[in-house]
Design a protein around this motif. Sequence first.
Motif, PDB file in Angstrom:
ATOM      1  N   LEU A  99      -5.070   1.584  -0.947  1.00  0.00           N
ATOM      2  CA  LEU A  99      -5.808   0.388  -0.311  1.00  0.00           C
ATOM      3  C   LEU A  99      -6.842  -0.388  -1.241  1.00  0.00           C
ATOM      4  N   GLY A 100      -7.549   0.511  -2.081  1.00  0.00           N
ATOM      5  CA  GLY A 100      -8.332  -0.276  -3.104  1.00  0.00           C
ATOM      6  C   GLY A 100      -7.644  -1.149  -4.005  1.00  0.00           C
ATOM      7  N   ILE A 101      -6.486  -0.603  -4.482  1.00  0.00           N
ATOM      8  CA  ILE A 101      -5.955  -1.558  -5.582  1.00  0.00           C
ATOM      9  C   ILE A 101      -5.149  -2.686  -4.884  1.00  0.00           C
ATOM     10  N   VAL A 102      -4.519  -2.670  -3.544  1.00  0.00           N
ATOM     11  CA  VAL A 102      -4.200  -3.827  -2.939  1.00  0.00           C
ATOM     12  C   VAL A 102      -5.122  -4.868  -2.807  1.00  0.00           C
ATOM     13  N   GLY A 103      -6.341  -4.236  -2.343  1.00  0.00           N
ATOM     14  CA  GLY A 103      -7.622  -5.061  -1.897  1.00  0.00           C
ATOM     15  C   GLY A 103      -8.035  -5.742  -3.327  1.00  0.00           C
ATOM     16  N   ALA A 104      -8.148  -5.076  -4.375  1.00  0.00           N
ATOM     17  CA  ALA A 104      -8.578  -5.379  -5.734  1.00  0.00           C
ATOM     18  C   ALA A 104      -7.530  -6.814  -6.011  1.00  0.00           C
ATOM     19  N   TYR A 105      -6.523  -6.634  -5.774  1.00  0.00           N
ATOM     20  CA  TYR A 105      -5.401  -7.741  -6.128  1.00  0.00           C
ATOM     21  C   TYR A 105      -5.647  -9.058  -5.380  1.00  0.00           C
ATOM     22  N   GLY A 106      -6.176  -8.859  -4.162  1.00  0.00           N
ATOM     23  CA  GLY A 106      -6.432 -10.020  -3.415  1.00  0.00           C
ATOM     24  C   GLY A 106      -7.694 -10.658  -3.843  1.00  0.00           C
ATOM     25  N   GLY A 107      -8.514  -9.951  -4.346  1.00  0.00           N
ATOM     26  CA  GLY A 107      -9.774 -10.194  -4.663  1.00  0.00           C
ATOM     27  C   GLY A 107      -9.617 -11.061  -6.067  1.00  0.00           C
ATOM     28  N   ASN A 108      -8.731 -10.326  -6.967  1.00  0.00           N
ATOM     29  CA  ASN A 108      -8.411 -10.973  -8.211  1.00  0.00           C
ATOM     30  C   ASN A 108      -7.568 -12.561  -7.837  1.00  0.00           C
ATOM     31  N   ILE A 167      -8.377  12.246  -6.456  1.00  0.00           N
ATOM     32  CA  ILE A 167      -8.111  10.831  -5.820  1.00  0.00           C
ATOM     33  C   ILE A 167      -7.323  11.156  -4.473  1.00  0.00           C
ATOM     34  N   ASP A 168      -7.554  10.183  -3.737  1.00  0.00           N
ATOM     35  CA  ASP A 168      -6.844  10.296  -2.401  1.00  0.00           C
ATOM     36  C   ASP A 168      -5.894   9.077  -2.532  1.00  0.00           C
ATOM     37  N   PRO A 169      -4.530   9.352  -2.472  1.00  0.00           N
ATOM     38  CA  PRO A 169      -3.622   8.151  -2.769  1.00  0.00           C
ATOM     39  C   PRO A 169      -3.524   7.120  -1.814  1.00  0.00           C
ATOM     40  N   GLU A 197       0.839  -1.288   0.068  1.00  0.00           N
ATOM     41  CA  GLU A 197       0.066   0.065   0.099  1.00  0.00           C
ATOM     42  C   GLU A 197       0.906   1.350  -0.037  1.00  0.00           C
ATOM     43  N   MET A 198       1.868   1.208   0.896  1.00  0.00           N
ATOM     44  CA  MET A 198       2.859   2.584   0.851  1.00  0.00           C
ATOM     45  C   MET A 198       3.430   2.684  -0.345  1.00  0.00           C
ATOM     46  N   ILE A 199       4.078   1.677  -1.084  1.00  0.00           N
ATOM     47  CA  ILE A 199       4.578   1.799  -2.346  1.00  0.00           C
ATOM     48  C   ILE A 199       3.629   2.382  -3.347  1.00  0.00           C
ATOM     49  N   ILE A 200       2.580   2.025  -3.312  1.00  0.00           N
ATOM     50  CA  ILE A 200       1.423   2.393  -4.249  1.00  0.00           C
ATOM     51  C   ILE A 200       1.064   3.905  -4.151  1.00  0.00           C
ATOM     52  N   GLU A 201       0.896   3.967  -2.725  1.00  0.00           N
ATOM     53  CA  GLU A 201       0.549   5.429  -2.227  1.00  0.00           C
ATOM     54  C   GLU A 201       1.604   6.372  -2.549  1.00  0.00           C
ATOM     55  N   ASP A 202       2.787   6.124  -2.458  1.00  0.00           N
ATOM     56  CA  ASP A 202       3.590   6.910  -3.008  1.00  0.00           C
ATOM     57  C   ASP A 202       3.729   7.442  -4.361  1.00  0.00           C
ATOM     58  N   ILE A 203       3.516   6.352  -5.108  1.00  0.00           N
ATOM     59  CA  ILE A 203       3.331   6.447  -6.708  1.00  0.00           C
ATOM     60  C   ILE A 203       2.325   7.486  -7.140  1.00  0.00           C
ATOM     61  N   LEU A 204       1.086   7.003  -6.407  1.00  0.00           N
ATOM     62  CA  LEU A 204      -0.204   7.688  -6.638  1.00  0.00           C
ATOM     63  C   LEU A 204       0.186   9.435  -6.192  1.00  0.00           C
ATOM     64  N   ALA A 205       0.752   9.607  -5.108  1.00  0.00           N
ATOM     65  CA  ALA A 205       0.853  10.981  -4.623  1.00  0.00           C
ATOM     66  C   ALA A 205       1.758  11.549  -5.491  1.00  0.00           C
TER      67      ALA A 205
END
Length: 164
Positions: free
Chosen positions: A123-132, A116-118, A96-104
């Motif tokens: 959190l949503g991206i990591v959650g979606a990967y879990g669901g996938n 968007i809130d990074p 999450e932190m790596i993605i958040e840094d990239i998004l920020a």
Amino acid sequence: LGMTKGAVYHYFASKDEIILALLQDIDARILAGLEHAEDSLTTTATDKLLAFLHAQAAYAVQNPKAFTMLVLCSFSFASSDSPIAEKVRTIFKRQEMIIEDILAEGVASGEFSRDIDPATSALGIVGAYGGNTVAWQRSGFDPAVGRALVDELRAMILARILPT
């Protein structure tokens, strides 16, 4: 493994220690791929995000059962204070932190939408990967299903973060 149960327990005192050792290996492999994705590209935040998504997908393809184990451990130990639960939380939090840094970075540069809130998006991206991962496992790790899931997730993420 070709080992007796006694030989395994010579190296590990408990099942929890075996799981922790497996999670440590998963963490090291995922982290190496993610840090490479984040650090190797000095171009755009979009390139970094796509490299992250590619690294996740590549790890999952090469290690489907390990990637699934991580997700399943996150379910099994969600409300636990155990070392396994802590390790799982650490792995996902780092992602999450790596993605958040990239998004920020992308929001700050104007490359990504400013609405968007990074942290929430990460959190949503990591959650979606879990669901996938769960959906892919249900398919018996069918490569076509895996590709379709990754492609669709990538398209949804980009549609959400890129300015309109």
